[in-house]
Design an enzyme around this catalytic site. Structure first.
Site, PDB file in Angstrom:
ATOM      1  N   ASP A 263       6.950   3.015 -85.797  1.00 40.71           N
ATOM      2  CA  ASP A 263       6.364   2.878 -87.126  1.00 40.71           C
ATOM      3  C   ASP A 263       5.630   1.546 -87.238  1.00 40.71           C
ATOM      4  O   ASP A 263       5.951   0.578 -86.565  1.00 40.71           O
ATOM      5  CB  ASP A 263       7.452   2.929 -88.204  1.00 40.71           C
ATOM      6  N   MET A 264       4.646   1.516 -88.158  1.00 41.59           N
ATOM      7  CA  MET A 264       3.932   0.281 -88.452  1.00 41.59           C
ATOM      8  C   MET A 264       4.350  -0.217 -89.826  1.00 41.59           C
ATOM      9  O   MET A 264       4.513   0.585 -90.760  1.00 41.59           O
ATOM     10  CB  MET A 264       2.417   0.506 -88.404  1.00 41.59           C
TER      11      MET A 264
ATOM     12  N   GLN B 117      -2.999   1.767 -89.368  1.00 43.43           N
ATOM     13  CA  GLN B 117      -3.201   1.872 -90.812  1.00 43.43           C
ATOM     14  C   GLN B 117      -4.678   1.634 -91.112  1.00 43.43           C
ATOM     15  O   GLN B 117      -5.193   0.520 -90.933  1.00 43.43           O
ATOM     16  CB  GLN B 117      -2.337   0.842 -91.542  1.00 43.43           C
TER      17      GLN B 117
ATOM     18  N   ARG C 218      -0.702   7.907 -84.653  1.00 44.07           N
ATOM     19  CA  ARG C 218      -0.526   8.332 -86.041  1.00 44.07           C
ATOM     20  C   ARG C 218      -1.478   7.509 -86.913  1.00 44.07           C
ATOM     21  O   ARG C 218      -1.342   6.300 -87.024  1.00 44.07           O
ATOM     22  CB  ARG C 218       0.919   8.122 -86.496  1.00 44.07           C
TER      23      ARG C 218
ATOM     24  N   LYS D  90      -3.160   5.863 -94.043  1.00 35.17           N
ATOM     25  CA  LYS D  90      -3.908   4.923 -94.878  1.00 35.17           C
ATOM     26  C   LYS D  90      -3.255   3.551 -94.869  1.00 35.17           C
ATOM     27  O   LYS D  90      -3.926   2.525 -94.776  1.00 35.17           O
ATOM     28  CB  LYS D  90      -3.957   5.440 -96.323  1.00 35.17           C
ATOM     29  N   GLY D  91      -1.929   3.513 -94.995  1.00 36.53           N
ATOM     30  CA  GLY D  91      -1.203   2.259 -95.126  1.00 36.53           C
ATOM     31  C   GLY D  91      -0.559   2.171 -96.493  1.00 36.53           C
ATOM     32  O   GLY D  91      -1.219   2.366 -97.512  1.00 36.53           O
ATOM     33  N   ALA D  92       0.760   1.890 -96.515  1.00 30.61           N
ATOM     34  CA  ALA D  92       1.518   1.918 -97.765  1.00 30.61           C
ATOM     35  C   ALA D  92       1.935   0.538 -98.242  1.00 30.61           C
ATOM     36  O   ALA D  92       2.727   0.426 -99.167  1.00 30.61           O
ATOM     37  CB  ALA D  92       2.764   2.791 -97.594  1.00 30.61           C
TER      38      ALA D  92
ATOM     39  N   ARG E  42       7.930   2.297-102.224  1.00 30.65           N
ATOM     40  CA  ARG E  42       6.581   2.554-101.705  1.00 30.65           C
ATOM     41  C   ARG E  42       6.123   3.968-102.024  1.00 30.65           C
ATOM     42  O   ARG E  42       4.950   4.216-102.315  1.00 30.65           O
ATOM     43  CB  ARG E  42       6.534   2.284-100.188  1.00 30.65           C
TER      44      ARG E  42
END
Length: 328
Positions: A155-156, A184, A205, A208-210, A308
Site C-alpha cells: 500500500d501507499m 497515487q 495499482r 487517486k490518493g486519499a 479517510r
C-alpha cells in the site's frame, strides 16, 4: 480536547445550516484522521459503529475471511488489509508480520488463496524508524504469500513515504516480480513514477490518493486529478504494465475503459474497489466480464481508515458531524 470539540461543533453547524462546502468538510475529516483527541470522541459515538461495519469487515481475521468468502462466491477477488499504520516499536512490527502470516495460512487452508491477495502498509512494519527491519518484515510476508500461491501489494501512504515505499518495493521485486506497487495520481511526481514502473509484468495499482497533500506536491482540483490519472494510465499501458484500476469514480472508470481498449483491446487489467463503496458498481462490472478485486480491511485500528473513507463520501461525513456536533 476543547479545540477538537470546537472544530467538530463548528463543522456540524455548517452542515446543519447547509453552509459547509464539501471541500472544507473533506479537509476537516482528513485533519481529524491524525488527531488522537478526536479519535476518542468518534470511537465512543453510537453513530460510528454502523459506519465502521459498512466500511470495515470486522476486527478479526475471521471477520475478514467471512466477508471474503462471500465476495469470492459473487465472482470477485479480494485483497485483505490488516489495519494499522505508523508502527514505532519492533515488537509491534513483529506482531503484524505474525498476524499476516496467520491470515495467509487461513486463506490457504480455506481454499481462498487463488482469488486472494494481501495488502501491506510498510509503516505498520516500522518504515521510517528502521528501514532494514521494515524490508526484512515485508520480505517475510511476501515469501509466506508466495508459498501459499497468493499475491501481495504494498500500500501507499502519504507523500512522506512514497520514495521509501517504491525503493523497498523495487528491491523486493528482484525476488518477487509479481509484487504490486501503488501510484497515487494526485501527486505531481506520479507520472515519473509510472514511467519507472511501466514494463511488462509490473502490477501497478493506480488510485487517486486519499491523503491531504500540499498543493506544491499534489493536484488539488478534481479535474486536475482525473486528468493526471488518465495520463498515468497511458504511461503504464505504453510500457506494457498491468494497471490495477483503483477508483470508484464513474467518469474515470469510463475513461479508463476507453484508454485500455485503444491500447490492447481491453485485456490485462483489473478493477480494484473498496469494501462497502459502490457495491452495485462492483456487481455491474463483474456482470460485464471485468475482473474486480475488493479491498477488505479489518482490525481494531480502524479509525484513520474510516475517517479517510468518510472524507470521500459527503453524505456519511455530514451524518457523523451532526452526531458529534450535537454531543459537543
Amino acid at each position: 480536547m476543547a479545540p477538537e470539540r470546537t472544530a467538530w461543533g463548528a463543522a456540524a453547524r455548517q452542515v446543519r445550516d447547509g453552509m459547509g462546502p464539501g471541500a472544507a468538510l473533506r479537509h476537516l475529516l482528513l485533519w481529524a484522521s491524525r488527531r488522537h483527541g478526536v479519535q476518542s470522541v468518534v470511537s465512543t459515538s453510537p453513530m460510528t459503529r454502523g459506519l465502521v461495519r459498512r466500511f470495515v469487515a470486522g476486527e478479526t481475521a475471521a471477520d475478514a475471511l467471512a466477508v471474503s468468502r462471500a465476495l469470492l462466491a459473487a465472482g470477485m477477488r479480494v485483497t485483505l488489509d490488516r489495519l494499522g499504520e505508523d508502527t514505532r516499536d519492533p515488537g509491534d512490527a513483529a506482531a503484524t508480520v505474525a498476524s499476516l502470516r496467520r491470515l495467509i495460512d487461513a486463506l490457504r487452508d480455506a481454499g481462498m488463496a487463488p482469488g486472494a491477495e494481501v495488502s501491506v502498509k510498510l509503516s505498520s512494519l516500522g518504515q521510517g524508524v528502521d528501514d532494514e527491519l521494515c524490508e526484512r518484515s515485508a520480505r517475510e510476508v511476501c515469501r509466506a504469500a508466495a508459498g501459499a500461491g497468493m499475491l501481495v501489494t504494498l500500500d501507499m501512504e502519504d507523500h512522506r513515504t512514497t520514495a521509501s515505499t517504491l525503493r523497498i518495493g523495487a528491491r523486493l521485486r528482484a525476488e518477487m516480480p509479481d509484487l504490486g506497487l501503488v501510484v497515487q495520481a494526485s501527486l505531481r511526481r506520479s507520472e515519473d513514477d509510472c514511467r519507472a514502473l511501466a514494463f511488462p509484468g509490473s502490477r501497478v495499482r493506480l488510485c487517486k490518493g486519499a491523503y491531504q497533500e500540499p498543493a506544491a506536491l499534489a493536484w488539488q482540483q478534481r479535474a486536475e486529478v482525473r486528468a493526471a490519472y488518465v495520463r498515468c494510465l497511458r504511461i503504464l499501458l505504453d510500457g506494457g504494465a498491468t494497471p490495477l484500476l483503483a477508483t470508484h469514480d464513474p467518469v474515470l472508470i469510463s475513461a479508463s475503459h476507453r484508454v485500455v481498449a485503444r491500447h490492447h483491446g481491453g485485456g490485462g487489467h483489473e478493477h480494484q474497489m473498496l469494501y462497502g463503496i459502490r457495491p452495485d458498481e462492483q456487481e455491474r462490472l463483474v456482470a460485464a466480464g471485468e475482473v474486480v478485486r475488493v479491498y477488505v480491511p479489518f482490525g481494531t485500528r480502524w479509525y484513520p481508515y474510516l475517517m479517510r473513507r468518510l472524507a470521500e463520501r459527503p453524505a456519511n461525513l455530514a451524518l457523523l458531524l451532526r452526531s458529534l456536533g450535537d454531543r459537543g
